[in-house]
Scaffold this active site. Structure first.
Site, PDB file in Angstrom:
ATOM      1  N   ASP A   8       8.806  57.621 -35.292  1.00 45.97           N
ATOM      2  CA  ASP A   8       8.839  57.636 -33.837  1.00 45.97           C
ATOM      3  C   ASP A   8       7.381  57.520 -33.377  1.00 45.97           C
ATOM      4  O   ASP A   8       6.458  57.832 -34.136  1.00 45.97           O
ATOM      5  CB  ASP A   8       9.463  58.970 -33.386  1.00 45.97           C
ATOM      6  CG  ASP A   8       9.337  59.206 -31.895  1.00 45.97           C
ATOM      7  OD1 ASP A   8       9.493  58.255 -31.115  1.00 45.97           O
ATOM      8  OD2 ASP A   8       9.070  60.360 -31.510  1.00 45.97           O
ATOM      9  N   LEU A   9       7.157  57.071 -32.163  1.00 43.95           N
ATOM     10  CA  LEU A   9       5.781  56.908 -31.654  1.00 43.95           C
ATOM     11  C   LEU A   9       5.330  58.114 -30.819  1.00 43.95           C
ATOM     12  O   LEU A   9       4.383  58.826 -31.193  1.00 43.95           O
ATOM     13  CB  LEU A   9       5.701  55.632 -30.802  1.00 43.95           C
ATOM     14  CG  LEU A   9       4.362  55.363 -30.110  1.00 43.95           C
ATOM     15  CD1 LEU A   9       3.259  55.094 -31.131  1.00 43.95           C
ATOM     16  CD2 LEU A   9       4.489  54.169 -29.146  1.00 43.95           C
ATOM     17  N   ASP A  10       6.015  58.323 -29.699  1.00 44.52           N
ATOM     18  CA  ASP A  10       5.597  59.347 -28.739  1.00 44.52           C
ATOM     19  C   ASP A  10       5.777  60.750 -29.324  1.00 44.52           C
ATOM     20  O   ASP A  10       6.897  61.154 -29.636  1.00 44.52           O
ATOM     21  CB  ASP A  10       6.424  59.222 -27.447  1.00 44.52           C
ATOM     22  CG  ASP A  10       6.248  57.851 -26.794  1.00 44.52           C
ATOM     23  OD1 ASP A  10       5.218  57.198 -27.060  1.00 44.52           O
ATOM     24  OD2 ASP A  10       7.135  57.443 -26.034  1.00 44.52           O
ATOM     25  N   THR A  16       1.903  60.414 -25.664  1.00 41.47           N
ATOM     26  CA  THR A  16       1.991  59.653 -24.413  1.00 41.47           C
ATOM     27  C   THR A  16       2.627  60.481 -23.301  1.00 41.47           C
ATOM     28  O   THR A  16       2.604  60.066 -22.142  1.00 41.47           O
ATOM     29  CB  THR A  16       2.834  58.374 -24.599  1.00 41.47           C
ATOM     30  OG1 THR A  16       4.023  58.733 -25.269  1.00 41.47           O
ATOM     31  CG2 THR A  16       2.077  57.320 -25.360  1.00 41.47           C
ATOM     32  N   LYS A  44      10.946  63.776 -23.089  1.00 48.43           N
ATOM     33  CA  LYS A  44      10.356  63.275 -24.337  1.00 48.43           C
ATOM     34  C   LYS A  44      11.357  62.451 -25.137  1.00 48.43           C
ATOM     35  O   LYS A  44      12.469  62.919 -25.424  1.00 48.43           O
ATOM     36  CB  LYS A  44       9.832  64.438 -25.181  1.00 48.43           C
ATOM     37  CG  LYS A  44       8.500  64.958 -24.676  1.00 48.43           C
ATOM     38  CD  LYS A  44       7.850  65.918 -25.661  1.00 48.43           C
ATOM     39  CE  LYS A  44       6.452  66.281 -25.186  1.00 48.43           C
ATOM     40  NZ  LYS A  44       5.825  67.286 -26.064  1.00 48.43           N
ATOM     41  N   SER A 113      10.768  53.200 -31.539  1.00 45.60           N
ATOM     42  CA  SER A 113      10.319  53.837 -30.302  1.00 45.60           C
ATOM     43  C   SER A 113      11.192  53.504 -29.103  1.00 45.60           C
ATOM     44  O   SER A 113      11.593  52.359 -28.911  1.00 45.60           O
ATOM     45  CB  SER A 113       8.884  53.401 -29.996  1.00 45.60           C
ATOM     46  OG  SER A 113       8.481  53.884 -28.724  1.00 45.60           O
ATOM     47  N   ALA A 114      11.430  54.523 -28.278  1.00 48.16           N
ATOM     48  CA  ALA A 114      12.200  54.344 -27.045  1.00 48.16           C
ATOM     49  C   ALA A 114      11.381  53.644 -25.960  1.00 48.16           C
ATOM     50  O   ALA A 114      11.903  53.318 -24.899  1.00 48.16           O
ATOM     51  CB  ALA A 114      12.668  55.695 -26.528  1.00 48.16           C
ATOM     52  N   LYS A 144      18.344  56.976 -28.696  1.00 39.89           N
ATOM     53  CA  LYS A 144      18.548  58.174 -29.507  1.00 39.89           C
ATOM     54  C   LYS A 144      19.310  59.197 -28.658  1.00 39.89           C
ATOM     55  O   LYS A 144      19.073  59.264 -27.465  1.00 39.89           O
ATOM     56  CB  LYS A 144      17.187  58.752 -29.922  1.00 39.89           C
ATOM     57  CG  LYS A 144      16.309  57.758 -30.701  1.00 39.89           C
ATOM     58  CD  LYS A 144      14.846  58.214 -30.731  1.00 39.89           C
ATOM     59  CE  LYS A 144      13.961  57.117 -31.330  1.00 39.89           C
ATOM     60  NZ  LYS A 144      12.528  57.458 -31.321  1.00 39.89           N
ATOM     61  N   GLU A 168      10.296  62.267 -36.795  1.00 42.10           N
ATOM     62  CA  GLU A 168      10.585  62.460 -35.359  1.00 42.10           C
ATOM     63  C   GLU A 168      10.135  63.827 -34.864  1.00 42.10           C
ATOM     64  O   GLU A 168      10.149  64.797 -35.619  1.00 42.10           O
ATOM     65  CB  GLU A 168      12.102  62.415 -35.168  1.00 42.10           C
ATOM     66  CG  GLU A 168      12.651  61.081 -34.722  1.00 42.10           C
ATOM     67  CD  GLU A 168      12.383  60.788 -33.261  1.00 42.10           C
ATOM     68  OE1 GLU A 168      11.834  61.660 -32.550  1.00 42.10           O
ATOM     69  OE2 GLU A 168      12.710  59.671 -32.827  1.00 42.10           O
ATOM     70  N   ASP A 169       9.812  63.918 -33.579  1.00 40.49           N
ATOM     71  CA  ASP A 169       9.450  65.212 -32.999  1.00 40.49           C
ATOM     72  C   ASP A 169      10.521  65.762 -32.056  1.00 40.49           C
ATOM     73  O   ASP A 169      10.431  66.912 -31.642  1.00 40.49           O
ATOM     74  CB  ASP A 169       8.124  65.122 -32.234  1.00 40.49           C
ATOM     75  CG  ASP A 169       8.265  64.304 -30.958  1.00 40.49           C
ATOM     76  OD1 ASP A 169       8.900  63.226 -31.015  1.00 40.49           O
ATOM     77  OD2 ASP A 169       7.755  64.732 -29.912  1.00 40.49           O
TER      78      ASP A 169
END
Ligand code: UVW
Length: 217
Positions: A8-10, A16, A44, A113-114, A144, A168-169
């Site tokens: 995942d990115l964020d 971000t 998030k 990423s979303a 997700k 993932e966070d």
């Protein structure tokens, strides 16, 4: 055997959320209400239009689809201006080292990423070359916790889900990884990310050999 990691990115590679918060708060103020940091937490990993819908609900407002498009576009313009100033300094601790250790071991990397701004952000962070494949909000129908984005990532790498580890966070992100049939590494608190197979506080605790051993006992 494990052949790739899909990130995942964020909240995993970079934060971000603080930029989304500034831009969403401006939008809320234009509409006559406020959002706080606690509410921002609920956004998030949530995509643009779903975030806007949650914000409007929070403010007790109803807008037409056309009005929503206008506000979402304006928010994104402001967000894009904010992320234009991002640099390698915005990588979270351990992110680059984790990606490099995966590559050095001959394994592959993917991004799930979303955000529709994912490619721009990777470029600002200077890590575009460390990803073999990118799946973002433009490439999937279901966000997700639907597994679609992770399944597509595995597919684009030419791998089966069981050959991939997801990172993932967010709770919904961990759900997506598990529904995709992958081993899930959570970034955050074990008491929150209860569905994760392994939880670490941040990528500075990324241990490639340990995770591969856990995922393929
Ligand atoms: C999110 O809000 C997560 O996505 P975008 O960057 O596409 O607005």
């Amino acid at each position: 055997s494990i052949k790739a990691f899909i990130f995942d990115l964020d909240g995993v590679i970079t934060d971000t959320a603080k930029f989304h918060f500034i831009a969403w708060q401006k939008l809320a103020h234009r509409l006559g209400f406020d959002i706080d940091h606690a509410f921002n937490e609920t956004l998030k990993g949530v995509g643009r239009m779903d975030s806007l819908n949650l914000i409007l609900k929070h403010g007790g407002l109803t807008l037409s689809d056309a009005e929503k498009e206008v506000h979402a576009a304006q928010k994104n313009d402001e967000y894009v201006e904010l992320i234009a100033d991002m640099s390698t300094a915005d990588l979270l601790p351990g992110a680059r080292a984790a990606l490099e250790s995966i590559r050095a071991a001959g394994l592959r990397t993917g991004l799930a990423s979303a955000s529709k701004n994912a490619s721009t952000i990777l470029a600002r962070l200077g890590v575009t070359d460390l990803f073999d494949t990118i799946v973002d909000a433009r490439d999937v129908i279901n966000g997700k916790p639907d597994p679609e984005i992770f399944l597509k990532g595995a597919q684009q790498l030419g791998l089966s889900p069981s050959e991939c580890i997801g990172v993932e966070d967010a709770v919904a992100g961990i759900q997506a990884i598990k529904s995709a049939g992958m081993f899930a590494i959570g970034i955050g608190e074990p008491s929150v990310l209860t569905q994760a197979d392994k939880v670490i506080a941040g990528l500075q605790f990324f241990d490639l050999d340990e995770f591969i051993q856990l995922a393929q006992p």
